[in-house]
Every structure is written in C-alpha cells, then in structure tokens.
Design a protein around this motif. Structure first.
Motif, PDB file in Angstrom:
ATOM      1  N   GLU A   3      20.806  12.284 -20.913  1.00  0.00           N
ATOM      2  CA  GLU A   3      20.598  13.736 -21.118  1.00  0.00           C
ATOM      3  C   GLU A   3      18.853  13.844 -20.263  1.00  0.00           C
ATOM      4  O   GLU A   3      18.944  14.231 -19.234  1.00  0.00           O
ATOM      5  CB  GLU A   3      20.294  14.739 -22.466  1.00  0.00           C
ATOM      6  CG  GLU A   3      19.820  15.903 -22.011  1.00  0.00           C
ATOM      7  CD  GLU A   3      20.050  17.106 -23.118  1.00  0.00           C
ATOM      8  OE1 GLU A   3      19.272  17.404 -24.100  1.00  0.00           O
ATOM      9  OE2 GLU A   3      21.426  16.482 -23.971  1.00  0.00           O
ATOM     10  N   ARG A  26       9.638  19.406 -23.548  1.00  0.00           N
ATOM     11  CA  ARG A  26      11.235  19.245 -23.054  1.00  0.00           C
ATOM     12  C   ARG A  26      12.323  19.095 -24.189  1.00  0.00           C
ATOM     13  O   ARG A  26      13.951  19.366 -24.076  1.00  0.00           O
ATOM     14  CB  ARG A  26      11.639  18.991 -21.620  1.00  0.00           C
ATOM     15  CG  ARG A  26      11.173  19.154 -20.482  1.00  0.00           C
ATOM     16  CD  ARG A  26      10.718  18.309 -19.304  1.00  0.00           C
ATOM     17  NE  ARG A  26      12.211  18.159 -18.778  1.00  0.00           N
ATOM     18  CZ  ARG A  26      12.703  17.379 -18.231  1.00  0.00           C
ATOM     19  NH1 ARG A  26      11.960  16.274 -17.702  1.00  0.00           N
ATOM     20  NH2 ARG A  26      14.175  17.231 -17.842  1.00  0.00           N
ATOM     21  N   ARG A  27      11.795  18.587 -24.656  1.00  0.00           N
ATOM     22  CA  ARG A  27      12.804  18.186 -25.799  1.00  0.00           C
ATOM     23  C   ARG A  27      11.996  18.312 -26.927  1.00  0.00           C
ATOM     24  O   ARG A  27      11.475  17.717 -27.903  1.00  0.00           O
ATOM     25  CB  ARG A  27      13.288  16.979 -25.749  1.00  0.00           C
ATOM     26  CG  ARG A  27      14.785  16.382 -26.743  1.00  0.00           C
ATOM     27  CD  ARG A  27      15.893  17.930 -26.517  1.00  0.00           C
ATOM     28  NE  ARG A  27      16.406  18.168 -27.573  1.00  0.00           N
ATOM     29  CZ  ARG A  27      18.048  17.686 -27.690  1.00  0.00           C
ATOM     30  NH1 ARG A  27      18.677  17.879 -26.141  1.00  0.00           N
ATOM     31  NH2 ARG A  27      18.712  17.663 -28.502  1.00  0.00           N
ATOM     32  N   ARG A  28      11.912  19.646 -28.198  1.00  0.00           N
ATOM     33  CA  ARG A  28      11.128  19.811 -29.456  1.00  0.00           C
ATOM     34  C   ARG A  28      12.112  18.473 -30.891  1.00  0.00           C
ATOM     35  O   ARG A  28      11.002  18.432 -31.330  1.00  0.00           O
ATOM     36  CB  ARG A  28      10.949  21.121 -29.751  1.00  0.00           C
ATOM     37  CG  ARG A  28      10.584  22.144 -28.919  1.00  0.00           C
ATOM     38  CD  ARG A  28       8.914  22.168 -28.397  1.00  0.00           C
ATOM     39  NE  ARG A  28       7.989  22.353 -29.712  1.00  0.00           N
ATOM     40  CZ  ARG A  28       6.808  22.039 -29.824  1.00  0.00           C
ATOM     41  NH1 ARG A  28       6.432  21.213 -28.715  1.00  0.00           N
ATOM     42  NH2 ARG A  28       6.281  22.321 -30.086  1.00  0.00           N
ATOM     43  N   VAL A  30      15.639  16.444 -31.885  1.00  0.00           N
ATOM     44  CA  VAL A  30      16.900  15.909 -31.846  1.00  0.00           C
ATOM     45  C   VAL A  30      17.681  15.631 -33.240  1.00  0.00           C
ATOM     46  O   VAL A  30      16.629  15.270 -34.153  1.00  0.00           O
ATOM     47  CB  VAL A  30      16.949  13.877 -31.533  1.00  0.00           C
ATOM     48  CG1 VAL A  30      18.301  13.838 -31.648  1.00  0.00           C
ATOM     49  CG2 VAL A  30      15.783  14.721 -30.449  1.00  0.00           C
ATOM     50  N   GLU A 194      23.140  15.656 -31.502  1.00  0.00           N
ATOM     51  CA  GLU A 194      22.353  15.100 -31.228  1.00  0.00           C
ATOM     52  C   GLU A 194      21.931  13.891 -31.906  1.00  0.00           C
ATOM     53  O   GLU A 194      22.107  13.643 -32.697  1.00  0.00           O
ATOM     54  CB  GLU A 194      21.663  16.511 -31.060  1.00  0.00           C
ATOM     55  CG  GLU A 194      21.471  17.833 -31.029  1.00  0.00           C
ATOM     56  CD  GLU A 194      20.770  18.849 -31.459  1.00  0.00           C
ATOM     57  OE1 GLU A 194      19.359  18.459 -31.757  1.00  0.00           O
ATOM     58  OE2 GLU A 194      20.602  19.566 -30.777  1.00  0.00           O
ATOM     59  N   VAL A 218      17.448  10.371 -24.987  1.00  0.00           N
ATOM     60  CA  VAL A 218      17.718  11.657 -25.611  1.00  0.00           C
ATOM     61  C   VAL A 218      19.501  11.837 -24.836  1.00  0.00           C
ATOM     62  O   VAL A 218      19.708  11.384 -23.294  1.00  0.00           O
ATOM     63  CB  VAL A 218      17.548  13.002 -25.107  1.00  0.00           C
ATOM     64  CG1 VAL A 218      18.764  13.876 -26.294  1.00  0.00           C
ATOM     65  CG2 VAL A 218      15.674  12.963 -25.493  1.00  0.00           C
TER      66      VAL A 218
END
Length: 297
Positions: A3, A26-28, A30, A194, A218
């Motif tokens: 991703e 863009r991705r705080r 997981v 996730e 990710v």
C-alpha cells in the motif's frame, strides 16, 4: 500488495542517530504501533559522552518495547525497575496513566562497541489507557523461535504463525524478528487487518517490489505475501488490530487532547515521579510549537 513505502528519516538525538519511521504523515499507525525508531546502527568508542544517554522523561497511554540486535543499554523507571537489555531480549514498559524512565549506556561507555536496535510504542486500547504503570523483561530464550530454510525467526510479542509470545500485550498484535540468508523465502500471514514489514538490514523483495535498508512497506489487508531475501537481511514484521485514532505530542499518547494537556501540566509542575535510581536530571517539556498563520496548513 504493498500500500505504501515509508523511508526512515534520520534524526540526531544528541550524539546518537535514529531512523524514525512511524508516525508518518500518510500513515500515523500500523495496528496499535504508533512509533517506530531504528536506533543506530552506530559504533561507539569507550569513554563517549553522557549526552548519548536518554535522561528521565515521561509517557502516558502506551507500552514501550525495546529490542536490540547489538549492544546493551540499561532501563530505569519510576515503578522501580532497573534492567539491562541485551540482543534478543525484550524490555516491555506499560506507561498507562503515567511513568517516567531513562535509558543509559554505561556498558558501552566502559567497553565501546556497536548499538543497533528498534524501539516501538504500542498505543493502549480504549479502557486501558489509564491502567497502572508496570515493567516486564523477557530473556531471548523465553520467546518462541523457528529456524529452517535459511530463515531464523523470533516472535517478540503477540501471536503469529501458531505461536504466542509471553509478553503481556493489551490488544491483538504481532511483532516478529526475521534473519534471512540470501534467497530465503518466508510468508507474511494475512492474520491481521494492518501489517507492515521493515527492512533493518539488507534487501528483500515483496510483491515484486525491492525494499532496501531503512524502508517500511505497509501492506494491503487480506492477502498472505512472500518476502524473499536478495541479500543477507534482517526484517521486522509488525501489525495488529487498530485501536482507533490517537493524539501524540512529545512523549504523550492519548485518545484525548485534554489528557495530553494534563500530562504536560503535570510534567511541567514536577508532579510525575522520577526513577528512584535516576532522579538527578530530566528532560524538560519542550515549548509548544507556535500557532500556524494558516489554520488549514
């Protein structure tokens, strides 16, 4: 499929560099993982300065997990724990409603040597954010392990591959250390919604994409994937069930902005107990960032 790929951002913490991966714009997070730092790798000469040490500082709302590939450091905290950590071992500290701790490098300072490891923060789920602080240490041989086909694997925390780590987690998650020989292949299970893979050393290929040292991939949910080592490689797998949005400011994590403001006020006023074995200094609360002139920036 992949991703998003996140490149570590190198950051000097005062004589010691880390590669910060999470949080990322863009991705705080997981799963419950909200912070991921690669400490080092670094080579120290005996007698290096104390500015490398991490002085006492506070946390709320998380568990911290320290894991080393090389080196040694000593943890001291406000619940009374004093614990050296060595490669393959786990230091798991649950901050809950509030804890303070330090990380010192006395052994490396005396002997010199390499430091290389990962520190993560795992956000506590709703209902557990204000639990009592605690600390646990786990020896390397207490963790589930596997070896075969050019792969050596250790389950650091959580459940995966039909095994369960003894680390006392608070929400569904997994955290795995892989060492792969060139050409070795290993499957990343689809067990959790996730997931991510971080390359600590070497190069691997996942879903036709080459990943190099310092990169985190990710992964999209729902599909098992295979990682193949293109060189000798060290890889960390991580993920789990999301715990919901969290605010993060300095060392504080919470589902409530007001709770973070309270923690800042408590630290500023000296209301958070320092470690008994390390109470002569501390890291002061940094100043609040200035307000943005553009409220939409």
């Amino acid at each position: 499929m992949i991703e998003l790929v996140i490149d570590q951002r190198r950051k000097d913490l005062g004589g010691f560099e880390v590669g910060r991966v999470l949080p990322f714009a863009r991705r705080r997070m997981v799963g419950p993982f909200i912070f991921f730092d690669h400490m080092g790798p670094a080579e120290f000469q005996a007698g290096f300065g104390r500015e490398v040490d991490v002085r006492p500082h506070p946390h709320i709302g998380i568990s911290t997990l320290s894991y080393l590939f090389e080196g040694e450091m000593t943890h001291r905290d406000s619940v009374g724990a004093i614990q050296p950590i060595r490669p393959g071992e786990v230091n798991w500290m649950t901050a809950g409603r509030g804890v303070t701790h330090s990380e010192r490098f006395e052994t490396l300072r005396a002997q010199g040597g390499r430091m290389d490891g990962i520190q993560t923060w795992i956000a506590l789920p709703d209902g557990d954010e204000e639990i009592a602080p605690s600390f646990d240490h786990h020896e390397a041989d207490s963790l589930p392990a596997y070896e075969g086909g050019g792969l050596t694997a250790r389950l650091i925390a959580g459940e995966a591959f039909g095994a369960k780590s003894p680390v006392n987690i608070h929400s569904p998650m997994f955290y795995v250390h892989w060492t792969l020989e060139p050409g070795a292949r290993a499957e990343i299970p689809a067990q959790y919604p996730e997931r991510a893979l971080y390359v600590a050393r070497g190069e691997v290929e996942v879903a036709g994409q080459r990943l190099t040292e310092g990169q985190m991939a990710v992964l999209q949910p729902g599909q098992a994937l295979v990682a193949q080592a293109l060189s000798p490689a060290v890889v960390m797998l991580l993920g789990g069930e999301p715990v919901g949005p969290r605010f993060i400011e300095w060392n504080f994590v919470s589902s409530s902005k007001d709770r973070i403001e309270q923690a800042k006020a408590d630290w500023r006023a000296g209301r958070m107990k320092l470690p008994d074995a390390d109470d002569q200094e501390f890291i002061p609360l940094p100043p609040d960032p200035p307000p943005s002139p553009n409220p939409m920036s």
